[in-house]
Design a protein around this motif. Structure first.
Motif, PDB file in Angstrom:
ATOM      1  N   ALA A 244       0.837  -1.197   0.000  1.00 54.10           N
ATOM      2  CA  ALA A 244       0.000   0.000   0.000  1.00 54.10           C
ATOM      3  C   ALA A 244       0.873   1.249   0.000  1.00 54.10           C
ATOM      4  CB  ALA A 244      -0.892  -0.011   1.227  1.00 54.10           C
ATOM      5  N   SER A 245       0.364   2.274  -0.673  1.00 58.49           N
ATOM      6  CA  SER A 245       1.051   3.547  -0.576  1.00 58.49           C
ATOM      7  C   SER A 245       0.575   4.196   0.724  1.00 58.49           C
ATOM      8  CB  SER A 245       0.711   4.363  -1.827  1.00 58.49           C
ATOM      9  OG  SER A 245       0.353   5.662  -1.497  1.00 58.49           O
ATOM     10  N   MET A 246       1.509   4.476   1.613  1.00 56.88           N
ATOM     11  CA  MET A 246       1.123   4.927   2.947  1.00 56.88           C
ATOM     12  C   MET A 246       0.913   6.437   2.974  1.00 56.88           C
ATOM     13  SD  MET A 246       0.985   2.007   4.257  1.00 56.88           S
ATOM     14  CE  MET A 246       0.717   2.176   6.012  1.00 56.88           C
ATOM     15  N   ILE A 247      -0.169   6.826   3.619  1.00 59.83           N
ATOM     16  CA  ILE A 247      -0.485   8.248   3.720  1.00 59.83           C
ATOM     17  C   ILE A 247       0.063   8.756   5.056  1.00 59.83           C
ATOM     18  CG2 ILE A 247      -2.342   9.954   3.688  1.00 59.83           C
ATOM     19  CD1 ILE A 247      -2.286   8.228   1.156  1.00 59.83           C
ATOM     20  N   PRO A 254      -5.143  13.950  12.241  1.00 56.95           N
ATOM     21  CA  PRO A 254      -6.083  13.169  11.448  1.00 56.95           C
ATOM     22  C   PRO A 254      -6.695  13.972  10.300  1.00 56.95           C
ATOM     23  CG  PRO A 254      -6.489  12.826  13.775  1.00 56.95           C
ATOM     24  CD  PRO A 254      -5.412  13.858  13.672  1.00 56.95           C
ATOM     25  N   ARG A 255      -6.954  15.265  10.521  1.00 59.88           N
ATOM     26  CA  ARG A 255      -7.575  16.068   9.462  1.00 59.88           C
ATOM     27  C   ARG A 255      -6.639  16.185   8.258  1.00 59.88           C
ATOM     28  NH1 ARG A 255      -9.403  21.201  12.643  1.00 59.88           N
ATOM     29  NH2 ARG A 255      -7.593  20.384  13.724  1.00 59.88           N
ATOM     30  N   ILE A 257      -4.271  14.143   7.503  1.00 61.48           N
ATOM     31  CA  ILE A 257      -4.166  12.818   6.872  1.00 61.48           C
ATOM     32  C   ILE A 257      -5.347  12.596   5.945  1.00 61.48           C
ATOM     33  CG2 ILE A 257      -4.237  10.329   7.327  1.00 61.48           C
ATOM     34  CD1 ILE A 257      -2.684  10.849   9.898  1.00 61.48           C
ATOM     35  N   ALA A 258      -6.546  12.919   6.429  1.00 68.51           N
ATOM     36  CA  ALA A 258      -7.753  12.705   5.640  1.00 68.51           C
ATOM     37  C   ALA A 258      -7.688  13.501   4.337  1.00 68.51           C
ATOM     38  CB  ALA A 258      -8.985  13.092   6.448  1.00 68.51           C
ATOM     39  N   ILE A 259      -7.258  14.748   4.437  1.00 68.98           N
ATOM     40  CA  ILE A 259      -7.225  15.594   3.239  1.00 68.98           C
ATOM     41  C   ILE A 259      -6.146  15.104   2.264  1.00 68.98           C
ATOM     42  CG2 ILE A 259      -6.670  17.928   2.420  1.00 68.98           C
ATOM     43  CD1 ILE A 259      -8.257  18.804   5.067  1.00 68.98           C
ATOM     44  N   LEU A 261      -5.172  12.063   1.924  1.00 67.43           N
ATOM     45  CA  LEU A 261      -5.708  10.852   1.293  1.00 67.43           C
ATOM     46  C   LEU A 261      -6.669  11.211   0.166  1.00 67.43           C
ATOM     47  CD1 LEU A 261      -6.241   7.735   1.208  1.00 67.43           C
ATOM     48  CD2 LEU A 261      -8.100   8.153   2.807  1.00 67.43           C
ATOM     49  N   LEU A 262      -7.594  12.102   0.461  1.00 68.74           N
ATOM     50  CA  LEU A 262      -8.600  12.467  -0.536  1.00 68.74           C
ATOM     51  C   LEU A 262      -7.958  13.035  -1.804  1.00 68.74           C
ATOM     52  CD1 LEU A 262     -10.744  11.767   1.452  1.00 68.74           C
ATOM     53  CD2 LEU A 262     -11.888  13.943   0.958  1.00 68.74           C
ATOM     54  N   LYS A 264      -4.970  12.542  -2.947  1.00 70.31           N
ATOM     55  CA  LYS A 264      -4.284  11.486  -3.673  1.00 70.31           C
ATOM     56  C   LYS A 264      -5.292  10.579  -4.387  1.00 70.31           C
ATOM     57  CE  LYS A 264      -0.045   8.990  -2.728  1.00 70.31           C
ATOM     58  NZ  LYS A 264       0.875   8.543  -1.683  1.00 70.31           N
ATOM     59  N   LEU A 265      -6.307  10.199  -3.640  1.00 71.30           N
ATOM     60  CA  LEU A 265      -7.326   9.276  -4.143  1.00 71.30           C
ATOM     61  C   LEU A 265      -7.990   9.836  -5.399  1.00 71.30           C
ATOM     62  CD1 LEU A 265      -9.051   6.671  -3.517  1.00 71.30           C
ATOM     63  CD2 LEU A 265     -10.602   8.178  -2.271  1.00 71.30           C
ATOM     64  N   PHE A 266      -8.398  11.085  -5.313  1.00 67.43           N
ATOM     65  CA  PHE A 266      -9.172  11.644  -6.415  1.00 67.43           C
ATOM     66  C   PHE A 266      -8.308  12.075  -7.598  1.00 67.43           C
ATOM     67  CE2 PHE A 266     -12.618  12.525  -3.106  1.00 67.43           C
ATOM     68  CZ  PHE A 266     -13.250  11.335  -3.401  1.00 67.43           C
TER      69      PHE A 266
ATOM     70  N   PHE B 330      -2.043  -4.133   4.832  1.00 65.15           N
ATOM     71  CA  PHE B 330      -1.224  -3.163   4.093  1.00 65.15           C
ATOM     72  C   PHE B 330      -0.444  -3.830   2.951  1.00 65.15           C
ATOM     73  CE2 PHE B 330      -1.321  -0.749   8.266  1.00 65.15           C
ATOM     74  CZ  PHE B 330      -2.258   0.178   7.820  1.00 65.15           C
ATOM     75  N   ALA B 333      -3.458  -3.522   0.184  1.00 67.27           N
ATOM     76  CA  ALA B 333      -4.305  -2.338   0.027  1.00 67.27           C
ATOM     77  C   ALA B 333      -3.659  -1.383  -0.971  1.00 67.27           C
ATOM     78  CB  ALA B 333      -4.489  -1.649   1.373  1.00 67.27           C
ATOM     79  N   THR B 334      -4.467  -0.455  -1.510  1.00 69.02           N
ATOM     80  CA  THR B 334      -3.914   0.553  -2.408  1.00 69.02           C
ATOM     81  C   THR B 334      -3.312   1.689  -1.579  1.00 69.02           C
ATOM     82  OG1 THR B 334      -5.975   0.095  -3.599  1.00 69.02           O
ATOM     83  CG2 THR B 334      -4.436   1.661  -4.608  1.00 69.02           C
ATOM     84  N   TYR B 335      -4.107   2.153  -0.602  1.00 65.39           N
ATOM     85  CA  TYR B 335      -3.625   3.210   0.285  1.00 65.39           C
ATOM     86  C   TYR B 335      -3.696   2.726   1.717  1.00 65.39           C
ATOM     87  CZ  TYR B 335      -4.558   5.945  -3.883  1.00 65.39           C
ATOM     88  OH  TYR B 335      -4.574   6.395  -5.170  1.00 65.39           O
ATOM     89  N   GLY B 336      -2.727   3.158   2.510  1.00 66.52           N
ATOM     90  CA  GLY B 336      -2.729   2.748   3.902  1.00 66.52           C
ATOM     91  C   GLY B 336      -2.575   3.925   4.837  1.00 66.52           C
ATOM     92  N   ALA B 347     -12.456  12.240  11.089  1.00 68.03           N
ATOM     93  CA  ALA B 347     -11.791  13.231  10.243  1.00 68.03           C
ATOM     94  C   ALA B 347     -12.032  12.919   8.767  1.00 68.03           C
ATOM     95  CB  ALA B 347     -10.296  13.240  10.544  1.00 68.03           C
ATOM     96  N   LEU B 348     -11.972  11.620   8.447  1.00 75.62           N
ATOM     97  CA  LEU B 348     -12.163  11.203   7.067  1.00 75.62           C
ATOM     98  C   LEU B 348     -13.602  11.480   6.622  1.00 75.62           C
ATOM     99  CD1 LEU B 348     -10.483   9.910   4.872  1.00 75.62           C
ATOM    100  CD2 LEU B 348     -11.276   7.665   5.617  1.00 75.62           C
TER     101      LEU B 348
END
Ligand SMILES: Cc1cc2nc3c(=O)[nH]c(=O)nc-3n(C[C@H](O)[C@H](O)[C@H](O)COP(=O)(O)OP(=O)(O)OC[C@H]3O[C@@H](n4cnc5c(N)ncnc54)[C@H](O)[C@@H]3O)c2cc1C
Ligand SMILES: Cc1cc2nc3c(=O)[nH]c(=O)nc-3n(C[C@H](O)[C@H](O)[C@H](O)COP(=O)(O)OP(=O)(O)OC[C@H]3O[C@@H](n4cnc5c(N)ncnc54)[C@H](O)[C@@H]3O)c2cc1C
Ligand SMILES: Nc1ncnc2c1ncn2[C@@H]1O[C@H](COP(=O)(O)O)[C@@H](O)[C@H]1O
Lengths: 281, 363, 432
Positions: A244-247, A254-255, A257-259, A261-262, A264-266, B330, B333-336, B347-348
């Motif tokens: 996995a590509s680690m974020i 956490p905020r 990290i979430a942003i 991730l989003l 990267k994901l999108f 992990f 998975a694609t993202y971890g 938060a997510l």
């Protein structure tokens, strides 16, 4: 009424481990149990016996140690138990197994006609759900798989009505006995054996049959010879090469990290953004 | 496949010669399963897979459609072509109106004996398993149940069917050498849904079933359809948020539902979560639960045990959240994200909510 | 009709198996009841098997008993936070047949023993819990099980139900266990390839090593740790007095977890796969805590009667010996057609007094008390000893004489000289 219940002794798969180096199954210390799916069928058979009287015979084909599984079934209330065991059976696949069991059931018939045969929905080691249907075809029994309820049984008219789980619904089927039934899991709960039944099970002189006693003349139908399928390879699932590509973020917030991730994901999966946007809207 | 799993793999296979009588068996068949006017998607998935096998063997791919006379069967055939079939075998008969083991077994075995396919695939559904076991026994041929992978052994053109064994801890590959057809069942959602090609068409071969209703002992008295509305449809969900034992308790598990609500996703779970009764059985993903292939799978507090993995690893994108950097999840998975689910999840959820709000505005 | 037996044995651990085996072999009609799925399924032990006790019943047990490794080396470790000081005793003598000590896995050993019991003619019924003793006034006449129609009668009932016997308590045969009289042990089995076990411990074939550990790993509680080599696994565990666990509020699991992280222990376990985690009580009250062990129609054997030598970590051998002797007592009385009354069964106690069981328990009767009153054995001493070793072994330009002085100073600042002498005396007295 006479019911035969086919049961199998299986290793408790929850406790099976694979040797980290050789990738072979480590059976040592793994307890053998009665295939859990078979118990739903056995309990249903016992309930029919409670209601209509008669005899329940449990049958297994397996190594000598399968005796323990049969005794367990006797303790629950089965009346007779037959262990079909012979080196010649080694390596049997479902086709060969159903041949041997069908032959054994014919021998059991000689003693008392059989009205119903029960098998488990599937085993937890083979997991094929084929032996039941196989026996039914070989003995020309009506096949009722995935039964959730036995609605009625008329011994005089030899009629049985059951609920059968199908895709998307339940079929109510009416047919004639002799029939072969496999019960759906969770439809009943195995009873607690009584003390007298425990004694009976411990003392019961098991019927142990070799291939001849089971009525098998043609040895090309059993064991490896009688098995069309051949296991050509057993192996452990491989790890996916790419991890996995680690974020991660510096702040670890956490905020953030979430942003991260989003974003990267999108960027990497733009279609996904539309997909989610569509449904969330 | 039963006690065979216990046999050591055969070493040094000698060069295999197929019985000449069996060499006549040609073509790959997929049984098209339908009920209440709808084809089970597993059949289309199998056509996708069957196409690959047929191409590799250089043979035709056929759909097998059985049912009551009517335009319905033709409609299914038309669809089958679009999913890759070259032709369809059709058996129409009033006795095939509802699935019954007796009539379907006879119909399919007759068809096989007449037209002699080398490979016959069915979905590992309740219907497919009931039928496959009966047909294989009647034809006295080999059947490999619940496969996760199908391939052609280039050495002898036989079907190499791979399936989990021993509670999923190992996989085994099974071949049926000197018997035809080679049969296999495959669970729904294990194979990818093929793209539909509307330009494709094919031919029909009709076959008669010599059976009358009075020949058939079993009668269908009634069909009680499931109330689908209140059952989660996990296998077909495009987005799944799944929680594992790492969520610790049912209260925390609500965080999973929160995220799912924002994403319009289905909620999935691991076996321990189902066994603890936090969610219903229909939501279990994995070997003894559902196989899923969503576009996005978010796994939270899930270790990634093999029995769970086999049910979800074909997801397009997998996001894993786990506080153990060494968790096996992990590895595929694609993202971890390594961290505490209880703080990451809210938060997510919030980040998705805000993002989606802006996306929506933009539209 | 309720069934009647000459004897009912409750429990299929080593004590129950020894009793049932001996009585069945002697021709009695014996029923053995075990609550576990199969004998050994719930049993916990280190486990070291001392062959003598078993050999007296089954002389050729080595032929088919599931034995892991015979012990050729014993290590004693004293650990502080990140070091250990050790004594090893390894001898070729231990490699001479017949071997005296083996590591075993109880689940397999008990199962094997149970097949012997069945071959001897006893009826063994598993998955059945005895819930009550059936009494006729003061006399035990049978048992009640958790099953429907579960009353069964017998001339004598042998309680071999292990530590914390609920039945004996219910019947008033012994009092509630005191936390100071029982240790709580936790242990794990870590699987790894045979070759790894052998190379890590410098052994081959069926040779085995045991390590007994004391020191800071028990966080000041009275107790010890252990590590045993099996064929393709290691057993690692730690046990401390229940009273200490209660007072310290340390969870047994955490204790073991931290012990496994100790730099002396961690490398031994590296790469293993943990398979089994179990917790079990060990009765360590010794002689002073022993209950009445016989009465009208009943006898107590094994852990249920506190027959454990905590100092030497012996239990299964005492269990088998008490089981055998109880059985022999019944056989003798039956043969003489004597009643199985308290008076006649007192022969059991008398016979036991003549064996190592009672002699050893008597010898160490003061041990538990000494340790309870002197926690320094588990706190200060490990530190001091290992500091001393470190000081002597560190080559840093300081002469050895100065070092000795430093060590002495350390010792006497932590514990007065009088205290030190006193401790030595107490230990000597207790062991004597
Ligand atoms: C025959 C058989 C069939 C099976 N079938 C299935 C099946 O169909 N489906 C299935 O799922 N399982 C199945 N299993 C069980 C399977 O082997 C695993 O036990 C199960 O998948 C583990 O579930 P889990 O990941 O939720 O729990 P665990 O393995 O206990 O993992 C929990 C994870 O949560 C993480 N975690 C803990 N706290 C936090 C936190 N605060 N924040 C983030 N992460 C945290 C931990 O690091 C850990 O990785 C089957 C087993 C057998 C033997
Ligand atoms: C961690 C640990 C390490 C040890 N290491 C060693 C060692 O290395 N060497 C050694 O010799 N000893 C050792 N011992 C001690 C040894 O395990 C015991 O002394 C021995 O097991 C006692 O045998 P027993 O038959 O009296 O009791 P158990 O072995 O406890 O057997 C009692 C049996 O009775 C059954 N039972 C209980 N109640 C009922 C009931 N109501 N109805 C039916 N059945 C019932 C139980 O299920 C059990 O099978 C150790 C103990 C522990 C906990
Ligand atoms: N060796 C066997 N002996 C008796 N019954 C069996 C055996 N193998 C399978 N069965 C029965 O067939 C059912 C389905 O098994 P399987 O096809 O292996 O999934 C089981 O639940 C049993 O009832």
């Amino acid at each position: 009424m006479h019911i035969v219940v086919c049961i199998k002794q299986v290793p408790d798969s929850a406790q099976i481990r694979v040797h980290p180096v050789t990738n072979t199954i480590m059976r040592q210390g793994v307890p053998a149990i009665v295939n859990p799916y078979d118990l739903f069928s056995l309990e249903e058979a016992l309930r029919l016996k409670d209601k209509y009287g008669g005899r329940v015979t449990v049958l297994t084909m397996g190594p000598p140690m399968a005796e323990a599984a049969l005794r367990k079934c006797l303790a629950y209330g089965a009346d007779e138990a037959v262990l079909v065991t012979d080196r010649a059976f080694a390596g049997s696949d479902t086709l060969a197994t159903s041949f041997a069991l069908a032959s054994a059931i014919r021998q059991i018939q000689n003693d008392m006609a059989v009205d119903l045969v029960f098998a488990g929905k599937q085993t937890i080691d083979g997991d094929t759900a084929q032996v039941g249907p196989g026996i039914a075809k070989r003995l020309d029994l009506q096949l009722l798989t995935y039964v959730s309820k036995i609605e009625s049984l008329d011994l005089e008219k030899r009629e049985i009505t059951v609920h059968r789980r199908a895709e998307g619904g339940v079929q109510v089927l009416k047919t004639k006995t002799p029939a072969l039934i496999t019960m759906l899991e969770g439809v009943n709960e195995m009873r607690f054996a009584t003390m007298p039944n425990m004694f009976r099970a411990a003392r019961y002189p098991l019927k142990v049959w070799d291939k001849d006693a089971a009525g098998i003349e043609d040895v090309t139908k059993i064991g490896l010879k009688g098995s069309p399928t051949i296991v050509s390879k057993v192996f452990a699932p491989t790890a996916k090469s790419q991890k996995a590509s680690m974020i991660e973020t510096e702040s670890g917030d956490p905020r953030d990290i979430a942003i991260t991730l989003l974003t990267k994901l999108f960027t990497q999966h733009p279609k996904l953004e539309k997909e989610i946007g569509k449904r969330a809207a | 496949m039963n006690a065979t799993t216990e046999q050591p793999a055969k070493k040094g296979r000698k060069k295999f010669e197929l019985d000449p009588a069996l060499a006549a068996y040609k073509g790959v068949w997929v049984f098209i399963e339908h009920e209440r006017g709808e084809v089970h998607t597993v059949s289309w998935e199998l056509l996708g897979e069957g196409r690959k096998l047929a191409d590799q063997l250089g043979v035709e791919l056929a759909g097998v459609v059985m049912g009551a006379p009517g335009e319905e069967t033709r409609r299914f055939c038309d669809e089958a072509y679009k999913y890759g079939a070259d032709l369809c075998y059709v058996v129409e008969d009033p006795v095939l109106e509802n699935y019954r083991n007796e009539s379907f077994t006879k119909s399919l075995t007759d068809l096989v004996n007449t037209f002699q396919p080398e490979i016959l695939l069915l979905g590992a559904t309740t219907l497919g398993r009931d039928l496959a076991g009966s047909v294989a026994t009647t034809l006295k041929t080999g059947l490999t149940a619940d496969c996760t992978e199908l391939a052609i052994d280039p050495e002898n053109r036989s079907l190499a069917a791979t399936r989990p064994t021993f509670g999923g801890s190992l996989l085994c590959t099974i071949v049926t050498l000197n018997y035809r057809p080679q049969m296999a069942t495959v669970r729904p959602r294990v194979m990818a849904m093929p793209d539909k090609d509307d330009s494709r068409s094919g031919r029909i071969i009709e076959h008669k079933l010599n059976m009358i209703e009075t020949d058939i002992i079993t009668k269908v008295l009634e069909f009680i359809p499931d109330n689908r509305a209140d059952k989660p449809q996990l296998p077909f969900a495009d987005i799944i948020v799944a929680g594992g034992r790492g969520m610790k308790n049912p209260d925390n598990f609500k965080l999973i539902w929160d995220l799912a609500a924002v994403l319009g996703a289905e909620v999935g779970a691991t076996r321990p979560v189902v066994q603890s009764g936090w969610v219903e059985l229909e939501r279990q993903v994995g070997q003894s639960g559902k196989t899923v292939r969503p576009k996005l799978y978010i796994a939270v507090g899930i270790s990634g045990a093999i029995q769970h993995r086999v049910g979800m690893e074909s997801s397009d994108v997998i996001i894993a959240i786990n506080n153990d950097p060494h968790a096996p999840i992990f590895d595929f998975a694609t993202y971890g994200i390594v961290g505490n689910a209880m703080t990451i999840l809210p938060a997510l959820t919030e980040a998705f909510r805000q993002h989606l709000a802006t996306v929506r505005k933009a539209v | 009709m309720a069934e009647h037996f000459d004897a009912i044995v409750i429990g299929a651990g080593p004590s129950g198996n020894a009793a049932a085996y001996t009585m069945a072999k002697g021709g009695l009609k014996v029923l053995q009841l075990e609550r576990g799925e199969y004998p050994g399924s719930k049993n916990v032990q280190g486990a070291i098997l001392y062959s003598d006790a078993l050999e007296r019943m089954i002389p050729d047990f080595r032929e088919d008993a599931p034995l892991e490794r015979h012990i050729i080396e014993q290590r004693m470790w004293i650990l502080d936070d990140n070091s250990h000081i050790a004594s090893h005793y390894r001898s070729e003598e231990f490699n001479k047949q017949p071997y005296n000590r083996y590591t075993i896995l109880r689940a397999q050993f008990d199962k094997w023993f149970s097949t012997k019991v069945q071959e001897a003619g006893a009826l063994v019924i598993n998955e059945t819990t005895v819930t009550d003793l059936l009494m006729d006034k003061n006399r035990v006449i049978g048992v009640r099980t958790d099953r429907v129609d579960g009353e069964i009668y017998a001339d004598v009932v042998v309680l071999a139900d292990g530590v914390n016997s609920l039945l004996a308590k219910k019947a008033g045969f012994h009092a509630e266990l005191q936390p100071k009289d029982v240790a709580l042990a936790v242990k794990e089995i870590h699987f790894m390839p045979t070759e790894t076990v052998e190379s890590r411990f410098n052994i081959s074939g069926d040779e085995g090593v045991v390590i007994e550990m004391a020191g800071k790993i028990t966080k000041g509680m009275m107790g010890t740790g252990f590590l045993y080599t099996n064929k393709e696994s290691l057993t690692v565990g730690v046990g401390c007095m229940l009273s200490d666990f209660k007072a310290s509020k340390v969870s047994p699991y955490t204790l073991l977890d931290e012990m496994k992280q100790h730099p002396s222990i961690k490398p031994l376990l590296a790469g293993g796969e943990m398979k089994e985690y179990t917790a079990h009580l060990i009765p360590e009250g010794g002689y002073e805590a022993m209950p009445q062990i016989y009465g009208d129609g009943w006898m107590i054997v094994g852990d249920s009667g506190m027959f454990v030598n905590a100092v030497h970590r012996e239990g299964s051998n005492l269990a088998m010996t008490t089981g055998r002797i109880a059985a022999e007592t019944v056989l003798t009385l039956k043969e003489a057609r004597k009643d199985l009354s308290a008076r006649n069964l007192s022969a059991y106690r008398a016979a036991l007094d003549e064996t190592f069981v009672m002699k050893d328990l008597k010898k160490y009767r003061r041990m538990p008390g000494v340790f309870h009153k002197n926690p320094q054995f588990f706190t200060d001493y490990p530190d001091l000893v290992s500091q001393a070793a470190r000081t002597m072994l560190t080559v840093d330009g300081i002469d050895k004489k100065t070092k000795e002085k430093q060590i002495r100073k350390e010792f006497s600042s932590r514990r007065s000289l009088v205290g030190l002498l006193g401790d030595a005396f107490k230990m000597w007295r207790a062991f004597e």
